[in-house]
Scaffold this motif. Structure first.
Motif, PDB file in Angstrom:
ATOM      1  N   GLN A 135     -22.859  33.089   4.231  1.00 52.96           N
ATOM      2  CA  GLN A 135     -21.962  34.245   4.354  1.00 52.96           C
ATOM      3  C   GLN A 135     -21.075  34.121   5.590  1.00 52.96           C
ATOM      4  O   GLN A 135     -19.880  34.423   5.533  1.00 52.96           O
ATOM      5  N   ARG A 136     -21.676  33.684   6.690  1.00 50.31           N
ATOM      6  CA  ARG A 136     -20.896  33.579   7.931  1.00 50.31           C
ATOM      7  C   ARG A 136     -19.808  32.511   7.827  1.00 50.31           C
ATOM      8  O   ARG A 136     -18.699  32.692   8.353  1.00 50.31           O
ATOM      9  N   GLU A 137     -20.104  31.427   7.159  1.00 52.61           N
ATOM     10  CA  GLU A 137     -19.086  30.382   6.967  1.00 52.61           C
ATOM     11  C   GLU A 137     -17.914  30.911   6.147  1.00 52.61           C
ATOM     12  O   GLU A 137     -16.747  30.639   6.461  1.00 52.61           O
ATOM     13  N   PHE A 138     -18.216  31.664   5.112  1.00 52.18           N
ATOM     14  CA  PHE A 138     -17.146  32.235   4.298  1.00 52.18           C
ATOM     15  C   PHE A 138     -16.377  33.296   5.078  1.00 52.18           C
ATOM     16  O   PHE A 138     -15.150  33.390   4.954  1.00 52.18           O
ATOM     17  N   ALA A 139     -17.082  34.070   5.873  1.00 51.88           N
ATOM     18  CA  ALA A 139     -16.394  35.082   6.681  1.00 51.88           C
ATOM     19  C   ALA A 139     -15.402  34.414   7.630  1.00 51.88           C
ATOM     20  O   ALA A 139     -14.260  34.886   7.788  1.00 51.88           O
ATOM     21  N   GLY A 148      -5.171  39.080  10.632  1.00 50.29           N
ATOM     22  CA  GLY A 148      -4.973  40.449  11.088  1.00 50.29           C
ATOM     23  C   GLY A 148      -6.077  41.403  10.681  1.00 50.29           C
ATOM     24  O   GLY A 148      -6.079  42.568  11.103  1.00 50.29           O
ATOM     25  N   LEU A 149      -7.016  40.943   9.890  1.00 54.23           N
ATOM     26  CA  LEU A 149      -8.083  41.814   9.381  1.00 54.23           C
ATOM     27  C   LEU A 149      -9.203  41.922  10.410  1.00 54.23           C
ATOM     28  O   LEU A 149      -9.727  40.903  10.879  1.00 54.23           O
ATOM     29  N   ALA A 150      -9.575  43.149  10.761  1.00 55.15           N
ATOM     30  CA  ALA A 150     -10.653  43.361  11.726  1.00 55.15           C
ATOM     31  C   ALA A 150     -11.979  42.845  11.161  1.00 55.15           C
ATOM     32  O   ALA A 150     -12.203  42.859   9.953  1.00 55.15           O
ATOM     33  N   LYS A 151     -12.857  42.402  12.063  1.00 54.71           N
ATOM     34  CA  LYS A 151     -14.130  41.809  11.643  1.00 54.71           C
ATOM     35  C   LYS A 151     -14.958  42.781  10.805  1.00 54.71           C
ATOM     36  O   LYS A 151     -15.552  42.388   9.791  1.00 54.71           O
ATOM     37  N   GLU A 152     -15.000  44.052  11.227  1.00 56.67           N
ATOM     38  CA  GLU A 152     -15.786  45.033  10.469  1.00 56.67           C
ATOM     39  C   GLU A 152     -15.233  45.192   9.059  1.00 56.67           C
ATOM     40  O   GLU A 152     -15.991  45.242   8.086  1.00 56.67           O
ATOM     41  N   ASP A 159     -18.855  42.192   1.521  1.00 49.85           N
ATOM     42  CA  ASP A 159     -19.998  42.854   0.885  1.00 49.85           C
ATOM     43  C   ASP A 159     -19.592  43.421  -0.483  1.00 49.85           C
ATOM     44  O   ASP A 159     -20.334  43.305  -1.471  1.00 49.85           O
ATOM     45  N   PHE A 160     -18.417  44.037  -0.544  1.00 46.73           N
ATOM     46  CA  PHE A 160     -17.924  44.560  -1.822  1.00 46.73           C
ATOM     47  C   PHE A 160     -17.717  43.433  -2.830  1.00 46.73           C
ATOM     48  O   PHE A 160     -18.007  43.588  -4.024  1.00 46.73           O
ATOM     49  N   LEU A 161     -17.201  42.301  -2.352  1.00 45.71           N
ATOM     50  CA  LEU A 161     -17.012  41.146  -3.240  1.00 45.71           C
ATOM     51  C   LEU A 161     -18.356  40.692  -3.805  1.00 45.71           C
ATOM     52  O   LEU A 161     -18.468  40.392  -4.999  1.00 45.71           O
ATOM     53  N   GLY A 162     -19.390  40.665  -2.944  1.00 50.77           N
ATOM     54  CA  GLY A 162     -20.715  40.271  -3.420  1.00 50.77           C
ATOM     55  C   GLY A 162     -21.227  41.194  -4.510  1.00 50.77           C
ATOM     56  O   GLY A 162     -21.817  40.750  -5.495  1.00 50.77           O
ATOM     57  N   GLY A 163     -20.994  42.501  -4.351  1.00 49.42           N
ATOM     58  CA  GLY A 163     -21.417  43.457  -5.380  1.00 49.42           C
ATOM     59  C   GLY A 163     -20.655  43.269  -6.673  1.00 49.42           C
ATOM     60  O   GLY A 163     -21.251  43.279  -7.768  1.00 49.42           O
ATOM     61  N   ALA A 164     -19.340  43.086  -6.570  1.00 42.68           N
ATOM     62  CA  ALA A 164     -18.531  42.873  -7.772  1.00 42.68           C
ATOM     63  C   ALA A 164     -18.919  41.578  -8.471  1.00 42.68           C
ATOM     64  O   ALA A 164     -18.955  41.502  -9.706  1.00 42.68           O
TER      65      ALA A 164
END
Length: 204
Positions: A135-139, A148-152, A159-164
């Motif tokens: 997960q961290r590698e993909f993040a 420009g996307l904040a870490k949070e 997480d939403f992608l994992g659920g979908a």
């Protein structure tokens, strides 16, 4: 195939089927041994405890999937640097391939759903420890594509992608495989649509 290997695989296959049908809490080791046609000593010898058996059911499937994901991720970074869709494909496609596998992939997807539903802290800890680096590698890779996307926000959306993705793996929802369309084509279309949807979400 050695007897030891076949015994271990029989136990894992039986456990996976029962966990998919009944959940972890409702499945006893005696039910597993009965389904696998082995004695309780064989389960203790190979796994030591029910908790280890649960972990091994996941490891059997997820080690290969994680290796496949990381291999595709490395290729995407090298061959298509900065391309978000290529990163997302490396995350999505190995999981859908697992779900479509002929050797019990469908049962394992139901096991994943049980893991979400049953709030098994021990299992969650095991999965985080063993696969958190994926997960961290993909993040990190996604962050390079959307700086420009904040870490949070990035972790929420991952997480939403994992659920979908889990939902797509289970083949729930409105889009069923149409008559005359083979499984591989249907899964490829699902991957394409999910990647497009996720890319828009990460870029938003």
């Amino acid at each position: 195939m050695s007897t030891q290997f076949s015994t271990k695989e029989r136990i894992l296959g039986a456990a996976e089927e029962l966990f998919a049908q009944q959940g972890f809490g409702a499945t006893s080791l005696r039910q597993v041994t009965s389904r696998a046609d082995v004695n309780i000593a064989a389960v203790n010898y190979h796994f030591g405890s029910k908790e280890n058996l649960v972990n091994e059911v996941f490891r059997r499937r997820m080690d290969d999937m994680s290796d496949h994901r990381l291999s595709m991720l490395n290729d995407a970074r090298a061959q298509r640097p900065g391309e978000l869709e290529a990163i997302l494909a490396a995350f999505v496609e190995p999981a859908l391939a697992l779900a479509a596998g002929r050797n019990g992939g469908g049962a394992f997807i139901r096991v994943i759903a049980r893991a979400y539903a049953e709030q098994n802290d021990g299992l969650r800890g095991f999965l985080s420890e063993r696969y958190g680096h994926v997960q961290r590698e993909f993040a990190r890779a996604i962050a390079d594509c959307v700086p420009g996307l904040a870490k949070e926000q990035l972790y929420w959306r991952l997480d939403f992608l994992g659920g979908a993705l889990t939902y797509a793996m289970a083949d729930f929802g409105l889009i069923r495989r149409p008559p005359g369309v083979d499984e591989q084509t249907h899964r490829r279309r699902a991957a394409e649509e999910l990647i497009r949807f996720a890319a828009a979400g990460f870029r938003s």
